[in-house]
Design a protein around this motif. Sequence first.
Motif, PDB file in Angstrom:
ATOM      1  N   TRP A 115       0.665  -1.138   0.261  1.00 55.45           N
ATOM      2  CA  TRP A 115       0.096  -0.126   0.190  1.00 55.45           C
ATOM      3  C   TRP A 115       1.002   1.392   0.034  1.00 55.45           C
ATOM      4  O   TRP A 115       2.034   1.869   0.732  1.00 55.45           O
ATOM      5  N   PHE A 116       0.454   1.934  -0.620  1.00 61.19           N
ATOM      6  CA  PHE A 116       1.563   3.266  -0.917  1.00 61.19           C
ATOM      7  C   PHE A 116       0.057   4.534  -0.721  1.00 61.19           C
ATOM      8  O   PHE A 116      -1.430   4.265  -0.942  1.00 61.19           O
ATOM      9  N   ARG A 117       0.585   5.997  -0.399  1.00 64.69           N
ATOM     10  CA  ARG A 117       0.059   7.431  -0.568  1.00 64.69           C
ATOM     11  C   ARG A 117       0.385   8.596  -1.155  1.00 64.69           C
ATOM     12  O   ARG A 117       1.306   8.530  -1.217  1.00 64.69           O
ATOM     13  N   ALA A 152       5.427   1.847   6.937  1.00 67.37           N
ATOM     14  CA  ALA A 152       6.378   3.108   7.727  1.00 67.37           C
ATOM     15  C   ALA A 152       6.504   3.771   8.395  1.00 67.37           C
ATOM     16  O   ALA A 152       4.893   3.155   9.341  1.00 67.37           O
ATOM     17  N   ASP A 153       7.794   3.925   9.315  1.00 69.93           N
ATOM     18  CA  ASP A 153       7.525   5.064  10.526  1.00 69.93           C
ATOM     19  C   ASP A 153       5.592   5.680  10.691  1.00 69.93           C
ATOM     20  O   ASP A 153       5.259   5.466  11.885  1.00 69.93           O
ATOM     21  N   GLU A 173       4.730   7.573  -1.728  1.00 70.58           N
ATOM     22  CA  GLU A 173       5.260   7.007  -0.484  1.00 70.58           C
ATOM     23  C   GLU A 173       4.495   6.458  -0.030  1.00 70.58           C
ATOM     24  O   GLU A 173       3.229   5.496   0.076  1.00 70.58           O
ATOM     25  N   PHE A 174       5.286   5.238   0.109  1.00 68.48           N
ATOM     26  CA  PHE A 174       5.071   4.102   1.112  1.00 68.48           C
ATOM     27  C   PHE A 174       4.585   3.812   2.392  1.00 68.48           C
ATOM     28  O   PHE A 174       4.806   4.590   3.136  1.00 68.48           O
ATOM     29  N   VAL A 175       3.603   2.794   2.587  1.00 62.80           N
ATOM     30  CA  VAL A 175       2.975   2.816   3.877  1.00 62.80           C
ATOM     31  C   VAL A 175       2.981   1.335   4.098  1.00 62.80           C
ATOM     32  O   VAL A 175       3.239   1.278   5.326  1.00 62.80           O
ATOM     33  N   LEU A 230      -6.081  -3.606   4.596  1.00 61.42           N
ATOM     34  CA  LEU A 230      -5.515  -1.957   5.214  1.00 61.42           C
ATOM     35  C   LEU A 230      -6.270  -1.171   6.316  1.00 61.42           C
ATOM     36  O   LEU A 230      -7.022  -1.077   5.777  1.00 61.42           O
ATOM     37  N   GLN A 231      -5.235  -2.376   7.249  1.00 61.87           N
ATOM     38  CA  GLN A 231      -7.169  -1.302   8.636  1.00 61.87           C
ATOM     39  C   GLN A 231      -6.025  -0.434   9.165  1.00 61.87           C
ATOM     40  O   GLN A 231      -5.375  -0.796   9.817  1.00 61.87           O
ATOM     41  N   MET A 232      -6.614   0.744   9.469  1.00 61.78           N
ATOM     42  CA  MET A 232      -6.123   2.417  10.064  1.00 61.78           C
ATOM     43  C   MET A 232      -7.383   2.082  11.169  1.00 61.78           C
ATOM     44  O   MET A 232      -8.243   2.535  10.703  1.00 61.78           O
ATOM     45  N   ASN A 233      -6.818   2.547  12.234  1.00 62.49           N
ATOM     46  CA  ASN A 233      -6.993   2.666  13.188  1.00 62.49           C
ATOM     47  C   ASN A 233      -6.551   3.718  13.750  1.00 62.49           C
ATOM     48  O   ASN A 233      -5.147   4.407  13.257  1.00 62.49           O
ATOM     49  N   SER A 234      -7.072   4.767  14.416  1.00 57.78           N
ATOM     50  CA  SER A 234      -6.858   6.199  15.354  1.00 57.78           C
ATOM     51  C   SER A 234      -5.840   6.747  14.320  1.00 57.78           C
ATOM     52  O   SER A 234      -4.855   7.189  13.963  1.00 57.78           O
TER      53      SER A 234
END
Length: 128
Positions: free
Chosen positions: A36-38, A61-62, A46-48, A81-85
Amino acid sequence: QVQLVESGGGLVQAGGSLRLSCAASGRTFSSYAMGWFRQAPGKVREFVSVVTWSGGNTWYADSVKGRFTISRDNAKNTVYLQMNSLKPEDTAVYYCAAARTTAQAMDAIPSFIKDDNWGQGTQVTVSS
């Protein structure tokens, strides 16, 4: 190459969650590393995160470490890609990518660029 279609983007408030999916066509999905990139407006892509072909190893990515989780289901030809917070700075178009590589971690990124196998992207917007 595999054909990639992302879904699951949307508008969410800061602190919320979204789950992105990337469905791949083709019988060779399990042989690809998936990433996954964004890309935010006016910024470079950028790399995710990346997951190996088996799903056994993942890297982040940090900026998303501890908040995002990548996973794949080879039986369903899908990567998630589970995205939390979520934070406002996570706002971007998120792209799924595939690469034929056994390289580990950040060493896999050049292969994604070289293979040039991307989905159309899905917009994620995080409001403050």
